[in-house]
Design an enzyme around this catalytic site. Structure first.
Site, short mmCIF file in Angstrom:
data_model
loop_
_atom_site.label_atom_id
_atom_site.label_comp_id
_atom_site.label_asym_id
_atom_site.label_seq_id
_atom_site.Cartn_x
_atom_site.Cartn_y
_atom_site.Cartn_z
N TYR A 1 -14.79 -3.59 11.22
CA TYR A 1 -13.50 -2.93 11.03
C TYR A 1 -12.59 -3.14 12.23
O TYR A 1 -11.39 -3.41 12.08
CB TYR A 1 -13.69 -1.43 10.79
N ARG B 1 0.70 5.78 -1.81
CA ARG B 1 0.28 7.08 -1.26
C ARG B 1 0.26 7.00 0.26
O ARG B 1 0.49 5.95 0.85
CB ARG B 1 -1.10 7.46 -1.79
N ILE C 1 0.56 7.00 4.27
CA ILE C 1 1.58 6.60 5.25
C ILE C 1 2.61 5.67 4.64
O ILE C 1 3.81 5.80 4.90
CB ILE C 1 0.90 5.96 6.47
N GLY D 1 0.80 -1.22 0.00
CA GLY D 1 0.00 0.00 0.00
C GLY D 1 0.83 1.26 0.00
O GLY D 1 0.45 2.26 0.60
N ALA D 2 1.96 1.25 -0.70
CA ALA D 2 2.91 2.36 -0.61
C ALA D 2 2.78 3.38 -1.73
O ALA D 2 3.67 4.21 -1.90
CB ALA D 2 4.34 1.80 -0.59
#
Length: 285
Positions: free
Chosen positions: A177, A29, A31, A26-27
């Site tokens: 969640y 955008r 964090i 998930g890099a």
């Protein structure tokens, strides 16, 4: 071009990720990208693994633009399109990353899905998405990287997940969640013990305040001026990942507390709008 990792060398110094190879999910955008760029300033090798390989109409950043920022910051990047729900794709991406850089020293499980809805509102396909990305994705990524991490002199896995807080207030409005994020944290709890004597550190990191990323669009009544920037998480992650893996494992770190322990006193620079009140993140009393 291949840039060898330091998997056959002594551990990196306390303050640097020079020569280390990080695999970050998930890099493209937020964090994940901030952690990648911070590591790049040390001259690290970073695998940017995410789904976005073409410009999105509503979201900024792709795996390729992140690699460009990594290279500009002094690091070496490898863009890999990856859906962590696909086991075969995960195995292939890990193999390609290890082949390209000569190994893997660090895994950052940053990829996550969020939808804050109650039982009556939440569709099962959204429930499945959160569990497939957050829990199963974290587990399968960790499992795939372990053989390479065992070869590293200072191996770390960092999950971006909260401390396990069983106060019912964190369950009542979005139990699905909460369970999905706590599943990531339970991976830390279990894997830290499983690999404690084999040299792989498993830790969790969570923000004290809400961070200004695309995810705030899914949080009710949250505006960026009441948030901190992703850079506070990047600096906190750097502090964890440069520690001795055999002495730092099984922890549930909070970004602000960790940085204070490192001597940081100025937190205004991390605010989107200095002077504005900050919103506390979920799962923290």
């Amino acid at each position: 071009m291949t840039h060898p990792t330091s998997t056959s060398s002594p551990p990196a110094s306390e303050a640097s990720l020079t020569g280390r190879t990080l695999f970050i999910t998930g890099a493209s955008r937020g964090i994940g990208k901030a952690i990648a760029v911070r590591a790049a300033r040390d001259g690290a090798n970073i695998v940017v693994a995410a789904k976005t390989d073409r410009r999105h109409p509503k979201l900024e950043g792709t795996i390729h633009t992140t690699v460009e920022e990594i290279e500009a910051a002094g690091g070496h990047g490898l863009a890999l399109r990856l859906d962590v729900r696909d086991d075969a794709a995960v195995d292939d991406a890990v193999a390609r990353a290890a082949d390209h850089f000569g190994g893997i020293d660090i895994l950052v499980n940053n990829a996550s899905a969020i939808l804050l809805q109650g039982v009556e509102e939440l569709a099962m396909k959204r429930y499945d998405l959160m569990f497939d990305v957050n829990v199963r994705g974290t587990y399968t990524m960790s499992r795939a990287c372990v053989p390479w991490l065992l070869k590293s002199p200072n191996a770390h896995v960092l999950n971006l997940s909260p401390p396990l807080n069983l106060d019912p207030q964190w369950f009542k409005d979005h139990v699905a969640y909460t369970m999905a994020k706590y599943g990531m944290s339970m991976c830390v709890l279990g894997m830290a013990e499983e690999f404690r004597d084999r040299g792989i550190a498993f830790n969790a990191l969570w923000p004290r305040t809400v961070i200004a990323t695309a995810a705030i669009n899914l949080l009710p009544s949250v505006s960026p001026e009441h948030c901190r920037t992703p850079e506070i998480m990047a600096d906190a992650a750097h502090a964890v990942l440069t520690r001795d893996a055999r002495e730092c494992t099984g922890n549930f770190f909070i970004d602000e507390d960790l940085l204070r322990s490192e001597g940081v006193r100025d937190f205004d620079s991390y605010q989107v709008a200095p002077g504005q009140p900050l919103l506390k993140d979920l799962f923290l009393d």
